[in-house]
Design an enzyme around this catalytic site. Structure first.
Site, PDB file in Angstrom:
ATOM      1  N   HIS A  63      30.906   7.750  23.324  1.00  0.00           N
ATOM      2  CA  HIS A  63      32.087   8.370  22.703  1.00  0.00           C
ATOM      3  C   HIS A  63      32.924   7.308  21.980  1.00  0.00           C
ATOM      4  CE1 HIS A  63      31.014  11.723  25.242  1.00  0.00           C
ATOM      5  NE2 HIS A  63      31.230  11.026  26.337  1.00  0.00           N
ATOM      6  N   HIS A  93      40.000   1.136  24.974  1.00  0.00           N
ATOM      7  CA  HIS A  93      39.025   1.666  24.008  1.00  0.00           C
ATOM      8  C   HIS A  93      39.785   2.071  22.746  1.00  0.00           C
ATOM      9  CE1 HIS A  93      40.650   5.208  26.070  1.00  0.00           C
ATOM     10  NE2 HIS A  93      40.511   5.777  24.885  1.00  0.00           N
ATOM     11  N   GLU A 105      44.627   9.422  16.954  1.00  0.00           N
ATOM     12  CA  GLU A 105      44.772  10.702  17.691  1.00  0.00           C
ATOM     13  C   GLU A 105      46.225  11.169  17.569  1.00  0.00           C
ATOM     14  OE1 GLU A 105      42.733  10.048  21.660  1.00  0.00           O
ATOM     15  OE2 GLU A 105      41.307  11.247  20.517  1.00  0.00           O
ATOM     16  N   HIS A 118      43.768   2.535  22.964  1.00  0.00           N
ATOM     17  CA  HIS A 118      44.310   3.062  24.218  1.00  0.00           C
ATOM     18  C   HIS A 118      44.042   2.108  25.369  1.00  0.00           C
ATOM     19  CE1 HIS A 118      44.044   7.405  22.484  1.00  0.00           C
ATOM     20  NE2 HIS A 118      45.171   6.795  22.145  1.00  0.00           N
ATOM     21  N   THR A 197      42.670  12.576  26.256  1.00  0.00           N
ATOM     22  CA  THR A 197      42.365  13.213  24.964  1.00  0.00           C
ATOM     23  C   THR A 197      40.870  13.507  24.842  1.00  0.00           C
ATOM     24  OG1 THR A 197      41.941  11.125  23.809  1.00  0.00           O
ATOM     25  CG2 THR A 197      44.228  11.919  23.843  1.00  0.00           C
TER      26      THR A 197
HETATM   27  C1  LIG Z   1      35.579   9.974  28.805  1.00  0.00           C
HETATM   28  N1  LIG Z   1      36.996   9.797  29.060  1.00  0.00           N
HETATM   29  C2  LIG Z   1      37.446   8.446  28.895  1.00  0.00           C
HETATM   30  C3  LIG Z   1      36.932   7.569  30.052  1.00  0.00           C
HETATM   31  N2  LIG Z   1      37.609   7.965  31.285  1.00  0.00           N
HETATM   32  C4  LIG Z   1      36.941   8.560  32.340  1.00  0.00           C
HETATM   33  C5  LIG Z   1      36.055   7.781  33.039  1.00  0.00           C
HETATM   34  C6  LIG Z   1      35.405   8.338  34.154  1.00  0.00           C
HETATM   35  C7  LIG Z   1      35.606   9.648  34.528  1.00  0.00           C
HETATM   36  C8  LIG Z   1      36.472  10.423  33.779  1.00  0.00           C
HETATM   37  O1  LIG Z   1      36.683  11.707  34.107  1.00  0.00           O
HETATM   38  C9  LIG Z   1      35.844  12.271  35.087  1.00  0.00           C
HETATM   39  C10 LIG Z   1      37.156   9.879  32.686  1.00  0.00           C
HETATM   40  S1  LIG Z   1      39.179   7.538  31.359  1.00  0.00           S
HETATM   41  O2  LIG Z   1      39.869   8.323  32.324  1.00  0.00           O
HETATM   42  O3  LIG Z   1      39.248   6.122  31.572  1.00  0.00           O
HETATM   43  C11 LIG Z   1      39.741   7.934  29.852  1.00  0.00           C
HETATM   44  S2  LIG Z   1      41.366   7.873  29.337  1.00  0.00           S
HETATM   45  C12 LIG Z   1      41.027   8.466  27.786  1.00  0.00           C
HETATM   46  S3  LIG Z   1      42.273   8.644  26.632  1.00  0.00           S
HETATM   47  N3  LIG Z   1      41.607   8.836  25.205  1.00  0.00           N
HETATM   48  O4  LIG Z   1      43.017   9.819  26.958  1.00  0.00           O
HETATM   49  O5  LIG Z   1      43.020   7.414  26.694  1.00  0.00           O
HETATM   50  C13 LIG Z   1      39.698   8.657  27.652  1.00  0.00           C
HETATM   51  C14 LIG Z   1      38.940   8.352  28.795  1.00  0.00           C
HETATM   52 ZN   LIG Z   2      41.583   7.246  24.059  1.00  0.00          ZN
END
Ligand SMILES: CN[C@@H]1CN(c2cccc(OC)c2)S(=O)(=O)c2sc(S(N)(=O)=O)cc21
Ligand SMILES: [Zn+2]
Length: 259
Positions: A63, A93, A105, A118, A197
């Protein structure tokens, strides 16, 4: 967990099918309207203490790219601002566009930046990141806009290893990186209660969006777009436009720590 992406078939407009909270009351990102933000003199200054020796590795998770930190002590923390207590840096990221005209975003008065950084922190009142992930005060994310200008030598350190993580699932060590060097001089911020997000879109994020951008050159933005959404051996898909558009504010207040 159900696979999601940023394509027409599985992208942001379809996320509600498997993640109904996508239509929730505190979703992110949002369009920030500075004239409607409320100055709040009770907001404390942001206190950011990062120990560069805690940076561990960099991963292409299909992603975005993600730089992950060792979070087993309070050496790399965020305090102050709108949050109470201590939040530990877990990862940072970015989200970016297919051109320099889109990619962020959050937007400001409808203006899109080419990229948004972020920095994800979790509340140490919970045992660990996974415990904090879905709690209403579980996460605090600092958002930093990137604006086209002179090349950013600190950011270049990250771009220089992209060759090793071109495809989904690839990762490499990334030691001794200080993300404090990716912050603008001013820590003036807007803050509001929002969500991840990306799926699972948990409404667990206190957003802290810095007003001032950092610089990135157009050439550097082209390097982001050399990453791939796809795994090695698959038909390559350029990793770009990996951003969710602004979501309904639904009566939420955006506060500012500056006039
Ligand atoms: C895929 N999502 C990102 C990675 N994460 C993640 C990792 C493991 C498990 C999970 O959910 C089950 C989420 S995370 O929580 O570190 C975040 S924060 C975030 S943002 N754009 O809002 O800052 C994107 C992601
Ligand atoms: Zn993010």
């Amino acid at each position: 967990s159900h696979s999601w992406d940023y394509s027409t078939q599985g992208g942001p407009d379809k996320w509600a099918e498997h993640f109904p909270i996508a239509n929730g009351a505190r979703q992110s990102p949002i369009n920030i309207i500075p004239s409607q933000a409320q100055f709040d003199s009770s907001l404390k200054p942001l206190k950011i203490q990062y120990d560069p020796s805690r940076s561990k590795d960099i991963l292409n998770n299909g992603h975005t790219f993600q730089v992950t930190f060792l979070d087993d002590n309070d050496s790399t923390i965020l305090t102050g601002g709108p949050i109470t207590g201590t939040y530990r840096l877990k990862q940072f990221h970015c989200h970016w566009g297919g051109s320099d005209n889109n990619g962020s975003e959050h937007t400001v008065d409808g203006v899109k930046y080419p990229c948004e950084l972020h920095l994800v922190h979790w509340n140490t009142k919970y045992a660990n990141f996974n415990e904090a992930l879905n709690k209403s005060d579980g996460l605090a994310v600092i958002g930093v806009f990137l604006k086209i200008g002179s090349a950013n030598p600190r950011l270049q350190k990250v771009l220089d290893v992209f060759g090793a993580i071109k495809a989904k699932g690839q990762q490499t060590t990334f030691p001794n990186f200080d993300p404090k060097n990716l912050l603008p001089a001013s820590l003036n911020f807007w803050t509001y209660e929002g969500s991840l997000t990306t799926p699972p879109l948990y409404e667990s994020v206190t957003w802290i969006v810095l007003k001032d951008p950092i610089s990135v050159s157009s050439t550097q933005m082209q390097q982001f777009r050399k990453l791939l959404f796809t795994s090695a051996g698959e038909t390559p898909l350029c990793m770009c436009n990996n951003y969710r558009p602004p979501q309904p504010i639904k009566g939420r207040k955006v506060r500012a720590n500056f006039k």
